[in-house]
Write an enzyme that holds these catalytic residues in place. Structure first.
Site, mmCIF file in Angstrom:
data_model
loop_
_atom_site.group_PDB
_atom_site.id
_atom_site.type_symbol
_atom_site.label_atom_id
_atom_site.label_comp_id
_atom_site.label_asym_id
_atom_site.label_seq_id
_atom_site.Cartn_x
_atom_site.Cartn_y
_atom_site.Cartn_z
ATOM 1 N N PRO A 48 1.128 -70.560 40.545
ATOM 2 C CA PRO A 48 1.268 -71.414 41.719
ATOM 3 C C PRO A 48 0.339 -71.053 42.880
ATOM 4 C CG PRO A 48 3.198 -70.014 41.435
ATOM 5 C CD PRO A 48 2.377 -69.894 40.184
ATOM 6 N N ASN A 49 -0.147 -72.124 43.494
ATOM 7 C CA ASN A 49 -0.978 -72.095 44.712
ATOM 8 C C ASN A 49 -2.418 -71.665 44.473
ATOM 9 O OD1 ASN A 49 1.044 -72.977 46.610
ATOM 10 N ND2 ASN A 49 2.031 -71.008 46.243
ATOM 11 N N ARG A 100 -8.215 -71.644 51.680
ATOM 12 C CA ARG A 100 -7.429 -70.888 52.685
ATOM 13 C C ARG A 100 -7.391 -69.409 52.317
ATOM 14 N NH1 ARG A 100 -3.631 -75.166 54.657
ATOM 15 N NH2 ARG A 100 -4.336 -76.897 53.394
ATOM 16 N N HIS A 117 -5.167 -60.121 39.204
ATOM 17 C CA HIS A 117 -4.834 -60.513 40.568
ATOM 18 C C HIS A 117 -6.080 -60.386 41.421
ATOM 19 C CE1 HIS A 117 -0.611 -60.588 39.625
ATOM 20 N NE2 HIS A 117 -0.772 -59.431 39.012
ATOM 21 N N TYR A 174 -8.083 -63.876 49.066
ATOM 22 C CA TYR A 174 -8.386 -64.490 47.778
ATOM 23 C C TYR A 174 -9.844 -64.918 47.589
ATOM 24 C CZ TYR A 174 -3.318 -64.564 47.941
ATOM 25 O OH TYR A 174 -2.006 -64.192 48.052
ATOM 26 N N ARG A 193 -0.348 -54.495 49.526
ATOM 27 C CA ARG A 193 0.200 -55.577 50.347
ATOM 28 C C ARG A 193 1.705 -55.337 50.565
ATOM 29 N NH1 ARG A 193 -1.847 -61.209 48.155
ATOM 30 N NH2 ARG A 193 -1.007 -61.806 50.198
ATOM 31 N N ASN A 234 -3.172 -65.043 35.519
ATOM 32 C CA ASN A 234 -2.808 -64.707 36.898
ATOM 33 C C ASN A 234 -1.501 -65.446 37.180
ATOM 34 O OD1 ASN A 234 -2.399 -64.235 39.581
ATOM 35 N ND2 ASN A 234 -4.516 -64.638 40.205
ATOM 36 N N GLU A 294 -3.438 -59.204 32.648
ATOM 37 C CA GLU A 294 -2.900 -59.696 33.925
ATOM 38 C C GLU A 294 -3.949 -59.462 34.998
ATOM 39 O OE1 GLU A 294 0.655 -57.563 35.029
ATOM 40 O OE2 GLU A 294 0.596 -58.303 37.094
ATOM 41 N N ALA A 317 2.590 -65.925 42.291
ATOM 42 C CA ALA A 317 3.893 -65.456 42.802
ATOM 43 C C ALA A 317 4.895 -65.208 41.677
ATOM 44 C CB ALA A 317 4.455 -66.462 43.803
HETATM 45 O O1 CA2 Z 1 -3.756 -61.652 44.183
HETATM 46 C C1 CA2 Z 1 -3.388 -62.497 43.358
HETATM 47 O O2 CA2 Z 1 -4.139 -63.028 42.542
HETATM 48 C C2 CA2 Z 1 -1.925 -62.969 43.395
HETATM 49 O O3 CA2 Z 1 -1.500 -63.201 42.062
HETATM 50 C C3 CA2 Z 1 -1.937 -64.258 44.197
HETATM 51 C C4 CA2 Z 1 -0.551 -64.823 44.483
HETATM 52 C C5 CA2 Z 1 0.373 -63.748 45.040
HETATM 53 O O4 CA2 Z 1 1.689 -64.284 45.157
HETATM 54 C C6 CA2 Z 1 0.402 -62.510 44.184
HETATM 55 O O5 CA2 Z 1 1.236 -61.551 44.800
HETATM 56 C C7 CA2 Z 1 -0.982 -61.937 44.019
HETATM 57 C C8 CA2 Z 1 -0.644 -65.960 45.482
HETATM 58 C C9 CA2 Z 1 -1.588 -67.055 45.098
HETATM 59 C C10 CA2 Z 1 -1.793 -67.934 46.295
HETATM 60 O O6 CA2 Z 1 -3.077 -68.470 46.224
HETATM 61 C C11 CA2 Z 1 -3.619 -68.961 47.361
HETATM 62 C C12 CA2 Z 1 -4.971 -69.240 47.327
HETATM 63 C C13 CA2 Z 1 -5.596 -69.710 48.456
HETATM 64 C C14 CA2 Z 1 -4.863 -69.951 49.590
HETATM 65 C C15 CA2 Z 1 -3.518 -69.702 49.619
HETATM 66 C C16 CA2 Z 1 -2.883 -69.214 48.499
#
Ligand code: CA2
Length: 149
Positions: free
Chosen positions: A10-11, A18, A101, A23, A108, A75, A99, A78
């Site tokens: 997700p996201n 953003r 990230h 990221y 974090r 990946n 896996e 969340a």
């Molecule tokens: O660091 C990573 O790749 C994560 O898997 C990203 C997740 C986070 O919940 C994990 O703890 C670590 C969040 C992905 C959100 O992606 C976004 C990308 C651009 C803008 C906002 C969110």
């Protein structure tokens, strides 16, 4: 031809739009394009998939089992920290996976330090930005070249 699937949670569709401090600035489409080209140059087929829905990710992992996928780069976003369902799907299909990230989940918030996937993953790469996908692909290509019957 070996098959490698990249599965994103997700996201991650927001990548490049953003939170570049966490990221990076590259979009998911851009990352996937580069991975497909590298896999093709190594004689492998690579498909990428992203969903914001847990059940769709579970179904994609089950589909990987039916499609005879050799390796998964995951990946879970969340769902890393919450999803027993996605973990169970990966255990059920038994496909080796790495896996990844983008951010360093150990640098974090404390809730990000626990992953439901790390202990069943072939490996974990965290914190190097989009390069994590390329490093995982290099390891996946090495694995499929050396492990195929
Ligand atoms: O660091 C990573 O790749 C994560 O898997 C990203 C997740 C986070 O919940 C994990 O703890 C670590 C969040 C992905 C959100 O992606 C976004 C990308 C651009 C803008 C906002 C969110």
């Amino acid at each position: 031809m070996a098959k490698i699937w990249v599965i994103n949670g997700p996201n991650l569709n927001l990548l490049g739009e953003r939170e570049p401090q966490h990221y990076g600035r590259r979009s998911l489409a851009d990352i996937a394009r580069a991975l497909r080209a590298k896999a093709a140059a190594a004689g492998c087929e690579l498909e990428d998939f992203q969903s914001n829905a847990e059940h769709e990710l579970v179904e994609r992992v089950q589909a990987a089992g039916r499609a005879g996928v050799d390796f998964i780069i995951l990946n879970p976003a969340a769902f890393t920290h919450t999803s027993v369902a996605l973990r169970d799907a990966l255990s059920a299909v038994g496909i080796p996976f790495i896996e990844v990230h983008l951010s360093n989940i150990h640098a974090r918030e404390s809730f990000r330090r626990h992953s439901y996937f790390s202990d069943i993953a072939r490996g974990v790469i965290s914190g190097l930005g989009p390069q994590v996908y390329e490093l995982a692909l290099a390891a996946a290509l090495h694995a499929v070249e050396n492990e195929q019957a």
